[in-house]
Structures are given as structure tokens and as C-alpha cells.
Design a protein around this motif. Structure first.
Motif, PDB file in Angstrom:
ATOM      1  N   ALA A 189      39.569   9.108 -11.848  1.00  0.00           N
ATOM      2  CA  ALA A 189      38.363   8.514 -12.434  1.00  0.00           C
ATOM      3  C   ALA A 189      38.238   9.038 -13.860  1.00  0.00           C
ATOM      4  O   ALA A 189      37.581  10.038 -14.121  1.00  0.00           O
ATOM      5  CB  ALA A 189      37.135   8.853 -11.607  1.00  0.00           C
ATOM      6  N   ALA A 190      38.897   8.361 -14.793  1.00  0.00           N
ATOM      7  CA  ALA A 190      39.047   8.868 -16.158  1.00  0.00           C
ATOM      8  C   ALA A 190      37.851   8.598 -17.060  1.00  0.00           C
ATOM      9  O   ALA A 190      37.810   9.085 -18.188  1.00  0.00           O
ATOM     10  CB  ALA A 190      40.303   8.270 -16.779  1.00  0.00           C
ATOM     11  N   ASP A 191      36.885   7.803 -16.620  1.00  0.00           N
ATOM     12  CA  ASP A 191      35.674   7.491 -17.391  1.00  0.00           C
ATOM     13  C   ASP A 191      35.994   6.812 -18.719  1.00  0.00           C
ATOM     14  O   ASP A 191      35.424   7.135 -19.762  1.00  0.00           O
ATOM     15  CB  ASP A 191      34.843   8.760 -17.610  1.00  0.00           C
ATOM     16  CG  ASP A 191      33.374   8.442 -17.886  1.00  0.00           C
ATOM     17  OD1 ASP A 191      32.948   7.301 -17.622  1.00  0.00           O
ATOM     18  OD2 ASP A 191      32.653   9.338 -18.374  1.00  0.00           O
ATOM     19  N   LEU A 192      36.910   5.837 -18.683  1.00  0.00           N
ATOM     20  CA  LEU A 192      37.304   5.110 -19.887  1.00  0.00           C
ATOM     21  C   LEU A 192      36.727   3.694 -19.946  1.00  0.00           C
ATOM     22  O   LEU A 192      36.754   3.067 -21.007  1.00  0.00           O
ATOM     23  CB  LEU A 192      38.834   5.054 -19.973  1.00  0.00           C
ATOM     24  CG  LEU A 192      39.529   6.409 -20.106  1.00  0.00           C
ATOM     25  CD1 LEU A 192      41.037   6.255 -19.966  1.00  0.00           C
ATOM     26  CD2 LEU A 192      39.162   7.062 -21.430  1.00  0.00           C
ATOM     27  N   TYR A 227      44.556   6.476 -21.350  1.00  0.00           N
ATOM     28  CA  TYR A 227      44.952   7.063 -20.068  1.00  0.00           C
ATOM     29  C   TYR A 227      46.403   7.544 -20.141  1.00  0.00           C
ATOM     30  O   TYR A 227      46.726   8.650 -19.696  1.00  0.00           O
ATOM     31  CB  TYR A 227      44.771   6.023 -18.957  1.00  0.00           C
ATOM     32  CG  TYR A 227      44.921   6.572 -17.562  1.00  0.00           C
ATOM     33  CD1 TYR A 227      43.801   6.981 -16.845  1.00  0.00           C
ATOM     34  CD2 TYR A 227      46.164   6.671 -16.950  1.00  0.00           C
ATOM     35  CE1 TYR A 227      43.917   7.481 -15.558  1.00  0.00           C
ATOM     36  CE2 TYR A 227      46.294   7.162 -15.665  1.00  0.00           C
ATOM     37  CZ  TYR A 227      45.164   7.571 -14.974  1.00  0.00           C
ATOM     38  OH  TYR A 227      45.281   8.068 -13.704  1.00  0.00           O
ATOM     39  N   PRO A 262      34.345   5.361 -14.213  1.00  0.00           N
ATOM     40  CA  PRO A 262      33.623   6.644 -14.247  1.00  0.00           C
ATOM     41  C   PRO A 262      33.743   7.403 -12.935  1.00  0.00           C
ATOM     42  O   PRO A 262      33.873   6.805 -11.868  1.00  0.00           O
ATOM     43  CB  PRO A 262      32.176   6.212 -14.487  1.00  0.00           C
ATOM     44  CG  PRO A 262      32.089   4.823 -13.957  1.00  0.00           C
ATOM     45  CD  PRO A 262      33.444   4.214 -14.159  1.00  0.00           C
ATOM     46  N   PRO A 263      33.677   8.734 -13.001  1.00  0.00           N
ATOM     47  CA  PRO A 263      33.711   9.535 -11.774  1.00  0.00           C
ATOM     48  C   PRO A 263      32.379   9.432 -11.031  1.00  0.00           C
ATOM     49  O   PRO A 263      31.335   9.166 -11.629  1.00  0.00           O
ATOM     50  CB  PRO A 263      33.959  10.953 -12.271  1.00  0.00           C
ATOM     51  CG  PRO A 263      33.536  10.952 -13.691  1.00  0.00           C
ATOM     52  CD  PRO A 263      33.681   9.548 -14.193  1.00  0.00           C
ATOM     53  N   GLU A 267      40.684   3.867 -11.365  1.00  0.00           N
ATOM     54  CA  GLU A 267      41.212   5.051 -12.046  1.00  0.00           C
ATOM     55  C   GLU A 267      40.721   5.135 -13.488  1.00  0.00           C
ATOM     56  O   GLU A 267      40.595   6.217 -14.043  1.00  0.00           O
ATOM     57  CB  GLU A 267      42.739   5.065 -12.025  1.00  0.00           C
ATOM     58  CG  GLU A 267      43.333   5.393 -10.683  1.00  0.00           C
ATOM     59  CD  GLU A 267      44.850   5.468 -10.718  1.00  0.00           C
ATOM     60  OE1 GLU A 267      45.443   5.546 -11.818  1.00  0.00           O
ATOM     61  OE2 GLU A 267      45.453   5.439  -9.644  1.00  0.00           O
ATOM     62  N   THR A 278      46.789  10.687 -22.100  1.00  0.00           N
ATOM     63  CA  THR A 278      46.217  11.857 -21.433  1.00  0.00           C
ATOM     64  C   THR A 278      47.019  12.281 -20.214  1.00  0.00           C
ATOM     65  O   THR A 278      47.275  13.469 -20.011  1.00  0.00           O
ATOM     66  CB  THR A 278      44.760  11.567 -21.010  1.00  0.00           C
ATOM     67  OG1 THR A 278      44.012  11.195 -22.158  1.00  0.00           O
ATOM     68  CG2 THR A 278      44.118  12.780 -20.368  1.00  0.00           C
ATOM     69  N   ALA A 338      33.374  15.662 -13.635  1.00  0.00           N
ATOM     70  CA  ALA A 338      34.284  15.605 -14.783  1.00  0.00           C
ATOM     71  C   ALA A 338      35.355  14.549 -14.553  1.00  0.00           C
ATOM     72  O   ALA A 338      35.717  14.242 -13.425  1.00  0.00           O
ATOM     73  CB  ALA A 338      34.934  16.978 -14.976  1.00  0.00           C
ATOM     74  N   SER A 339      35.865  13.977 -15.652  1.00  0.00           N
ATOM     75  CA  SER A 339      36.896  12.957 -15.510  1.00  0.00           C
ATOM     76  C   SER A 339      38.212  13.574 -15.076  1.00  0.00           C
ATOM     77  O   SER A 339      38.561  14.680 -15.458  1.00  0.00           O
ATOM     78  CB  SER A 339      37.106  12.168 -16.792  1.00  0.00           C
ATOM     79  OG  SER A 339      36.595  12.746 -17.900  1.00  0.00           O
ATOM     80  N   THR A 340      38.901  12.797 -14.256  1.00  0.00           N
ATOM     81  CA  THR A 340      40.207  13.197 -13.731  1.00  0.00           C
ATOM     82  C   THR A 340      41.119  11.983 -13.774  1.00  0.00           C
ATOM     83  O   THR A 340      40.701  10.896 -14.172  1.00  0.00           O
ATOM     84  CB  THR A 340      40.093  13.680 -12.268  1.00  0.00           C
ATOM     85  OG1 THR A 340      39.645  12.585 -11.464  1.00  0.00           O
ATOM     86  CG2 THR A 340      39.127  14.852 -12.136  1.00  0.00           C
TER      87      THR A 340
END
Length: 156
Positions: free
Chosen positions: A87-90, A60, A76-77, A73, A63, A82-84
Motif C-alpha cells: 500500500a504505497a499511498d501513490l 513505485y 493508501p494504507p 498496491e 522505490t 506507513a506506506s509499504t
């Protein structure tokens, strides 16, 4: 076959009760060890999950240029978007909600760092230790009912 011969080949009620008693004694001896092994597995899963949080925070940070402030944060979104940065999807969705493998996870972050705790859901059932980590990637443990902190010993 005569009735007498048939009866001599069957178990008597006393023999069945003795076998059942032996099985119950063996089970009574094995259950505490099984419970302790399960608790140890939950604790190891809690430690591995803190490693996952540390890795997710490093990704994170690389990025977005800062640390995530909440587990959400890192999660998952919604709806497969799409990840932002929000919600970074990590990490997995259950961890983003704060619960995984018998432990409750909390994380507090600032742009400069973060702290994460893992506490057993049921003390002495899912774990007898709590764990702590921060941006240093060191995981610390506290034996007892209180949450671990930066002053507790590191796991060796």
C-alpha cells in the motif's frame, strides 16, 4: 386600481403556455449538447487518471525496484499506517478500488511491466471510448464498447 386595468397588466394563460413551450424547446435542444460535454469531461478525466497511474508506477518502481501488480498496491494504507510495497499511498482510495470519474480502472502488473485499462461505467453516458496504457507511458484509445488494447491507436 380598477379590476380591468389589473387584468390587462397580468399574463394570460395562453401567454404563459407559450413561454413554457419556448423554454422546453430550448431545453430539448441544449440537453444533448450538455450530455455530450459531460461525457467528454469524463473521458478527459479517465485519460488524466491513466497518466496518474503511469506516474505512480514510475514512483513505485523507483522505490521498490518492480512494478505494482494491482491498483491496491498503489493505493493508501489502511488506518493511516506507513506506506509499504502492499500500500504505497501513490493514488487515491477510490482509484485503488477501481472506480473514478465515470470510469472503471483495471491494472495487471508483473515485475517487468503492467497494463492498465479505463472503461466507461455506462457506455455512451460516461464515455464512448475506452483507454489503455502500459509501462511505455503511451495512452491508446478504442472507440466502441470493447476495451482498448496495445494495438489500438495512440491518443494524439
Amino acid at each position: 386600481m380598477s379590476r380591468r386595468r389589473l387584468l390587462s397588466r397580468a399574463f394570460s394563460l395562453i401567454e404563459l403556455l407559450i413561454v413554457i413551450a419556448i423554454i422546453l424547446i430550448i431545453a430539448a435542444i441544449a440537453m444533448p449538447k450538455l450530455t455530450k460535454a459531460r461525457m467528454f469531461a469524463y473521458e478527459m478525466a479517465g485519460i488524466r487518471t491513466l497518466h496518474t497511474i503511469n506516474t505512480a508506477q514510475a514512483q513505485y518502481f523507483s522505490t521498490y525496484g518492480r512494478y505494482a501488480t494491482t491498483l491496491t498496491e498503489l493505493g493508501p494504507p489502511a488506518g493511516g499506517a506507513a506506506s509499504t510495497a502492499s500500500a504505497a499511498d501513490l493514488i487515491s482510495g477510490d482509484l485503488a478500488l477501481g472506480s473514478k470519474s465515470g470510469y472503471l480502472f483495471t491494472m495487471v502488473g508483473t515485475p517487468q511491466g503492467y497494463t492498465a485499462n479505463a472503461n466507461p461505467q455506462v457506455y455512451n453516458t460516461t464515455g464512448s471510448r475506452s483507454f489503455f496504457t502500459d509501462q511505455t507511458d503511451v495512452i491508446r484509445e478504442h472507440i466502441g464498447n470493447e476495451p482498448a488494447s496495445a494495438t489500438d491507436p495512440e491518443i494524439k
